[in-house]
Design an enzyme around this catalytic site. Structure first.
Site, PDB file in Angstrom:
ATOM      1  N   LYS A   1       0.864  -1.188   0.000  1.00 19.00           N
ATOM      2  CA  LYS A   1       0.000   0.000   0.000  1.00 19.00           C
ATOM      3  C   LYS A   1       0.896   1.232   0.000  1.00 19.00           C
ATOM      4  O   LYS A   1       1.716   1.426   0.905  1.00 19.00           O
ATOM      5  CB  LYS A   1      -0.899  -0.006   1.234  1.00 19.00           C
TER       6      LYS A   1
ATOM      7  N   LYS B   1      -2.187  -1.452  -3.857  1.00 17.59           N
ATOM      8  CA  LYS B   1      -3.068  -0.290  -3.795  1.00 17.59           C
ATOM      9  C   LYS B   1      -2.233   0.976  -3.877  1.00 17.59           C
ATOM     10  O   LYS B   1      -1.222   1.059  -3.187  1.00 17.59           O
ATOM     11  CB  LYS B   1      -3.826  -0.349  -2.470  1.00 17.59           C
TER      12      LYS B   1
HETATM   13  C1  PBG Z   1      -7.385   3.566   5.667  1.00 15.49           C
HETATM   14  C2  PBG Z   1      -7.708   3.317   4.249  1.00 15.49           C
HETATM   15  C3  PBG Z   1      -7.527   4.233   3.209  1.00 15.49           C
HETATM   16  C4  PBG Z   1      -8.057   3.650   2.078  1.00 15.49           C
HETATM   17  C5  PBG Z   1      -8.531   2.389   2.442  1.00 15.49           C
HETATM   18  N1  PBG Z   1      -8.281   2.185   3.783  1.00 15.49           N
HETATM   19  C6  PBG Z   1      -6.999   5.607   3.230  1.00 15.49           C
HETATM   20  C7  PBG Z   1      -5.666   5.854   3.731  1.00 15.49           C
HETATM   21  O1  PBG Z   1      -4.835   4.964   3.897  1.00 15.49           O
HETATM   22  O2  PBG Z   1      -5.405   7.011   4.016  1.00 15.49           O
HETATM   23  C8  PBG Z   1      -8.109   4.319   0.738  1.00 15.49           C
HETATM   24  C9  PBG Z   1      -9.146   3.848  -0.207  1.00 15.49           C
HETATM   25  C10 PBG Z   1      -9.448   4.778  -1.329  1.00 15.49           C
HETATM   26  O3  PBG Z   1      -8.820   5.836  -1.523  1.00 15.49           O
HETATM   27  O4  PBG Z   1     -10.353   4.432  -2.079  1.00 15.49           O
HETATM   28  N2  PBG Z   1      -6.519   2.741   6.297  1.00 15.49           N
END
Ligand code: PBG
Length: 328
Positions: free
Chosen positions: A196, A254
Site C-alpha cells: 500500500k 493499492k
Molecule cells: C485507511 C484506508 C484508506 C483507504 C482504504 N483504507 C486511506 C488511507 O490509507 O489514508 C483508501 C481507499 C481509497 O482511496 O479508495 N486505512
C-alpha cells in the site's frame, strides 16, 4: 514477400476478437467497498465521489440485496465514526455494538452468503486521522498491532468472513492471525494490504470518512512513515513476502492504475490470490473527466479494469463494481 504473420487476422471482427481475448471481467472479480454511517434512511452522496454514497444500516441492507442480485458477492466495509467516539488508540473499534459490528451483522442478516470483508485500521477511529497510535510525533508500531488484532477479533466475532488490515504496520498480520487462532476463528481470512503506497489518490476516501490526518503540532502530516514510497518496487515484493509468511490469505496492491508493474511482479512471483484496490482518486478522475465530456466514462472504466486484470489481479476492489457489472 508479404509478411508471414498478419496479426490483424485475429482482429477482423468481434467474433474472432472475442475468441482470442486473453482477459475477461466478470461480476465475481469484484469486491464492493461500502461506506456506512449512523442514522435512519441516510443515503448521502460523497462530494468528491459522484454517484457514490454513505448508507445508514437500513439502506445498507437494501444495497447489499441489490448487489447480490447483480452477482456481486463480496463487500468491503468502512465506517464513518462520530468525532465524539474518536481517540488516539481506537477504543471504539472494538465496541461489540459499534457501527462496524452492527454493519457486519446487518449484511449477514440481509444476505447470509455475502462475503463480508472489513477494514482494519485505526484511522476512522483516530482523533489524529492516523492508522496507528500517535505519540511524540511518531506512529507507535507494536502497540498499534495489539489494537488492530483486537479490532480484527471483534469483527470476526460479529461475523466477518475476512479482515482486511489496511494500516501497513510491521508484523500486524502475524499478530492478527495469532489472536484469531487463539480464539478459534480458524476460518476467518486475512486480506492484507501488503503493498500500500503513500498515495495522493486517497483524498476522496478521506473525505468520505472524514479521516484525513489532522493538522496539529506533534502529529505527522502524512502517512509516509508507514505507507510505501511510490518510487519503490523491490520493497513491494519484500512487504508482500513478509505478509505471506505471517499468514495472509490474499495480498493487495493499492492504488491500482499507477502500480500495475507491482501487480505483475507479484503475479510472476507468488501463488496467492492478488487483490488490487482501484482507489477513490482513480474513481474521481474518471467521473470528473467524463462529466466534462472529455472522456467516455464507460469505455475508460472498462479499459482500466481490464488492464488491472491483465496485470495479474485475481480480484478488484472498485467503486465502479456496479457500473461495470451492468455493462458485462
Ligand atoms: C485507511 C484506508 C484508506 C483507504 C482504504 N483504507 C486511506 C488511507 O490509507 O489514508 C483508501 C481507499 C481509497 O482511496 O479508495 N486505512
Amino acid at each position: 514477400m508479404f509478411p508471414l504473420q498478419r496479426h490483424r487476422r485475429l482482429r477482423q471482427n468481434e467474433a474472432i476478437r472475442a475468441l482470442t481475448r486473453e482477459n475477461h471481467l466478470r461480476p465475481s472479480d469484484f469486491i464492493v467497498p461500502l461506506f456506512v454511517v449512523e442514522g435512519q434512511n441516510v443515503k448521502e452522496e460523497i462530494n468528491s465521489m459522484p454517484n457514490y454514497f454513505r448508507f445508514s444500516l437500513d439502506l445498507l441492507e437494501k444495497e447489499v440485496k441489490e448487489l447480490w442480485q447483480m452477482g456481486l458477492k463480496s463487500v468491503l466495509l468502512f465506517v464513518k465514526v462520530d468525532d465524539k467516539l474518536k481517540d488516539n488508540r481506537g477504543k471504539e473499534a472494538t465496541n461489540p455494538d459499534g457501527l462496524m459490528q452492527r454493519a457486519i451483522k446487518t449484511v449477514k442478516n440481509a444476505v447470509p452468503e455475502m462475503l463480508v470483508m472489513t477494514d482494519v485500521a485505526l484511522d476512522p477511529y483516530s482523533k489524529f486521522g492516523h492508522d496507528g497510535i500517535v505519540e511524540n510525533g511518531q506512529i507507535i508500531n507494536d502497540r498499534t498491532n495489539s489494537a488492530l488484532a483486537q479490532m480484527a477479533l471483534s469483527h470476526a466475532q460479529a461475523g466477518a468472513d475476512f479482515v482486511a488490515p489496511s494500516d501497513m504496520m510491521d508484523g500486524r498480520i502475524l499478530e492478527i492471525r495469532s489472536v484469531l487462532e487463539d480464539a478459534h476463528f480458524y476460518n476467518t481470512g486475512i486480506m492484507s494490504y501488503s503493498a500500500k503506497f503513500a498515495s495522493a489518490f486517497y483524498g476522496p476516501f478521506r473525505d468520505a470518512l472524514d479521516s484525513a490526518p489532522v493538522d496539529v503540532a506533534d502529529v505527522p502530516k502524512n502517512k509516509q512513515t508507514y505507507q510505501m514510497d511510490p518510487a519503490n518496487r523491490n520493497e513491494a515484493l519484500k512487504e508482500s513476502f513478509s505478509d505471506i509468511e505471517e499468514g495472509a490469505d490474499i495480498i493487495m496492491v493499492k492504488p491500482g492504475l499507477c502500480y500495475l508493474d507491482i501487480v505483475r511482479d507479484l503475479a510472476n512471483e507468488i501463488e496467492l490470490p492478488i487483490a488490487v484496490y482501484q482507489v477513490s482518486g482513480e474513481y474521481a478522475m474518471i467521473k470528473a473527466a467524463s462529466a466534462k465530456g472529455w472522456l467516455d466514462h464507460d469505455a475508460v472504466m472498462l479499459e482500466q479494469l481490464t488492464a488491472i486484470k491483465r496485470a495479474g489481479a485475481t480480484m478488484i476492489a472498485s467503486y465502479f463494481a456496479k457500473d461495470a457489472v451492468k455493462l458485462l
